[in-house]
Design a protein around this motif. Sequence first.
Motif, PDB file in Angstrom:
ATOM      1  N   THR A  33      23.326   7.963  20.028  1.00 45.39           N
ATOM      2  CA  THR A  33      23.067   8.202  21.395  1.00 45.39           C
ATOM      3  C   THR A  33      23.865   8.953  22.239  1.00 45.39           C
ATOM      4  N   MET A  34      23.460   9.891  22.917  1.00 47.92           N
ATOM      5  CA  MET A  34      24.218  10.548  24.085  1.00 47.92           C
ATOM      6  C   MET A  34      23.657  10.396  25.417  1.00 47.92           C
ATOM      7  N   GLY A  35      24.558  10.657  26.263  1.00 44.51           N
ATOM      8  CA  GLY A  35      23.970  10.528  27.622  1.00 44.51           C
ATOM      9  C   GLY A  35      24.867  11.235  28.456  1.00 44.51           C
ATOM     10  N   GLU A  44      31.081   4.279  42.265  1.00 48.14           N
ATOM     11  CA  GLU A  44      31.349   3.861  40.793  1.00 48.14           C
ATOM     12  C   GLU A  44      30.411   4.749  40.070  1.00 48.14           C
ATOM     13  N   ARG A  45      30.804   4.833  38.781  1.00 46.58           N
ATOM     14  CA  ARG A  45      30.202   5.813  37.568  1.00 46.58           C
ATOM     15  C   ARG A  45      28.796   5.130  37.646  1.00 46.58           C
ATOM     16  N   GLU A  46      27.683   6.102  37.532  1.00 45.24           N
ATOM     17  CA  GLU A  46      26.321   5.589  37.262  1.00 45.24           C
ATOM     18  C   GLU A  46      25.728   6.237  36.156  1.00 45.24           C
ATOM     19  N   TYR A  47      24.895   5.656  35.616  1.00 48.54           N
ATOM     20  CA  TYR A  47      23.986   6.386  34.342  1.00 48.54           C
ATOM     21  C   TYR A  47      22.961   7.110  34.948  1.00 48.54           C
ATOM     22  N   VAL A  48      22.969   8.222  34.393  1.00 53.01           N
ATOM     23  CA  VAL A  48      21.826   9.281  34.724  1.00 53.01           C
ATOM     24  C   VAL A  48      20.839   9.430  33.858  1.00 53.01           C
ATOM     25  N   ALA A  92      28.800  15.088  42.256  1.00 58.32           N
ATOM     26  CA  ALA A  92      29.458  13.955  41.560  1.00 58.32           C
ATOM     27  C   ALA A  92      30.269  14.817  40.468  1.00 58.32           C
ATOM     28  N   VAL A  93      31.095  14.164  39.883  1.00 61.91           N
ATOM     29  CA  VAL A  93      31.704  14.456  38.426  1.00 61.91           C
ATOM     30  C   VAL A  93      30.877  13.900  37.402  1.00 61.91           C
ATOM     31  N   TYR A  94      30.445  14.839  36.483  1.00 59.07           N
ATOM     32  CA  TYR A  94      29.401  14.455  35.571  1.00 59.07           C
ATOM     33  C   TYR A  94      30.259  14.347  34.151  1.00 59.07           C
ATOM     34  N   TYR A  95      29.906  13.341  33.661  1.00 58.99           N
ATOM     35  CA  TYR A  95      30.504  12.873  32.386  1.00 58.99           C
ATOM     36  C   TYR A  95      29.438  12.831  31.204  1.00 58.99           C
ATOM     37  N   CYS A  96      29.955  13.346  30.064  1.00 62.00           N
ATOM     38  CA  CYS A  96      29.330  13.049  28.705  1.00 62.00           C
ATOM     39  C   CYS A  96      29.721  12.119  28.019  1.00 62.00           C
ATOM     40  N   GLY A  97      28.669  11.180  27.707  1.00 62.98           N
ATOM     41  CA  GLY A  97      29.064   9.981  26.910  1.00 62.98           C
ATOM     42  C   GLY A  97      28.318   9.900  25.493  1.00 62.98           C
ATOM     43  N   ALA A  98      28.759   9.139  24.555  1.00 64.41           N
ATOM     44  CA  ALA A  98      28.136   8.997  23.424  1.00 64.41           C
ATOM     45  C   ALA A  98      28.499   7.727  22.706  1.00 64.41           C
ATOM     46  N   SER A  99      27.749   7.065  21.919  1.00 63.95           N
ATOM     47  CA  SER A  99      27.641   5.825  21.503  1.00 63.95           C
ATOM     48  C   SER A  99      27.159   5.706  19.734  1.00 63.95           C
ATOM     49  N   ASP A 100      27.931   4.833  19.099  1.00 61.86           N
ATOM     50  CA  ASP A 100      27.318   4.742  17.617  1.00 61.86           C
ATOM     51  C   ASP A 100      26.261   4.005  17.729  1.00 61.86           C
ATOM     52  N   ARG A 101      25.945   3.184  18.957  1.00 60.60           N
ATOM     53  CA  ARG A 101      24.627   2.292  19.066  1.00 60.60           C
ATOM     54  C   ARG A 101      23.399   3.031  18.926  1.00 60.60           C
ATOM     55  N   SER A 102      22.333   2.399  18.848  1.00 57.08           N
ATOM     56  CA  SER A 102      21.143   2.733  18.788  1.00 57.08           C
ATOM     57  C   SER A 102      20.610   3.251  20.309  1.00 57.08           C
ATOM     58  N   ILE A 104      22.167   3.343  24.682  1.00 51.98           N
ATOM     59  CA  ILE A 104      22.947   2.887  25.624  1.00 51.98           C
ATOM     60  C   ILE A 104      22.334   2.474  26.955  1.00 51.98           C
ATOM     61  N   SER A 105      22.801   1.009  27.510  1.00 48.24           N
ATOM     62  CA  SER A 105      21.996   0.349  28.352  1.00 48.24           C
ATOM     63  C   SER A 105      22.948   0.470  29.555  1.00 48.24           C
ATOM     64  N   SER A 106      24.095   0.831  29.434  1.00 49.09           N
ATOM     65  CA  SER A 106      24.923   0.801  30.511  1.00 49.09           C
ATOM     66  C   SER A 106      26.244   1.669  30.295  1.00 49.09           C
ATOM     67  N   ASN A 107      27.076   1.757  31.350  1.00 53.25           N
ATOM     68  CA  ASN A 107      28.277   2.586  30.999  1.00 53.25           C
ATOM     69  C   ASN A 107      29.170   1.805  29.954  1.00 53.25           C
ATOM     70  N   VAL A 108      29.118   0.522  29.899  1.00 56.60           N
ATOM     71  CA  VAL A 108      30.125  -0.194  29.029  1.00 56.60           C
ATOM     72  C   VAL A 108      29.812  -0.046  27.741  1.00 56.60           C
ATOM     73  N   GLU A 109      28.770   0.275  27.267  1.00 55.95           N
ATOM     74  CA  GLU A 109      28.041   0.669  25.811  1.00 55.95           C
ATOM     75  C   GLU A 109      28.461   2.124  25.225  1.00 55.95           C
ATOM     76  N   VAL A 110      29.330   2.852  26.089  1.00 54.71           N
ATOM     77  CA  VAL A 110      29.637   4.074  25.757  1.00 54.71           C
ATOM     78  C   VAL A 110      31.081   3.998  25.097  1.00 54.71           C
ATOM     79  N   ASP A 111      31.020   4.590  23.633  1.00 56.26           N
ATOM     80  CA  ASP A 111      32.172   4.542  22.941  1.00 56.26           C
ATOM     81  C   ASP A 111      33.114   5.662  23.030  1.00 56.26           C
ATOM     82  N   TYR A 112      32.640   6.834  23.505  1.00 58.26           N
ATOM     83  CA  TYR A 112      33.204   7.911  23.616  1.00 58.26           C
ATOM     84  C   TYR A 112      33.033   8.613  24.970  1.00 58.26           C
TER      85      TYR A 112
END
Length: 123
Positions: A33-35, A44-48, A92-102, A104-112
């Motif tokens: 998953t990527m977001g 605070e950082r928000e999930y888009v 805003a500052v836009y960040y790319c995030g990725a996870s090994d999970r199936s 991403i429900s929130s920022n804390v679930e981002v691995d990278y």
Amino acid sequence: QVQLVESGGGLVQAGGSLRLSCTASGRTLRTATMGWFRQPPGKEREYVTAINWRAGRTYYADSVKGRFTIFRDNTKNTLYLQMNSLKPEDTAVYYCGASDRSWISSNVEVDYWGQGTQVTVSS
């Protein structure tokens, strides 16, 4: 490890468009998953938005529905965010995030995380 590098930010007038890119390298086969996330000034950082291409699943925050589109080119290991009808509140500052999970429900679930790219929308 997975490395993420964003690009495409900049200054645009309200109503304009920008396309952000996030290129992944490293152990990308496990990143299910990527977001995109954003952090407005003083907030605070928000999930888009997020995408899991294997499941054909996407998510958009209410504030961007109908204006932003997330998509991925697996041949290039690149994630994109097409932003149309931009508003000053999208600044805003836009960040790319990725996870090994199936998913991403929130920022804390981002691995990278990427380093971020600034998007400024003038009124």
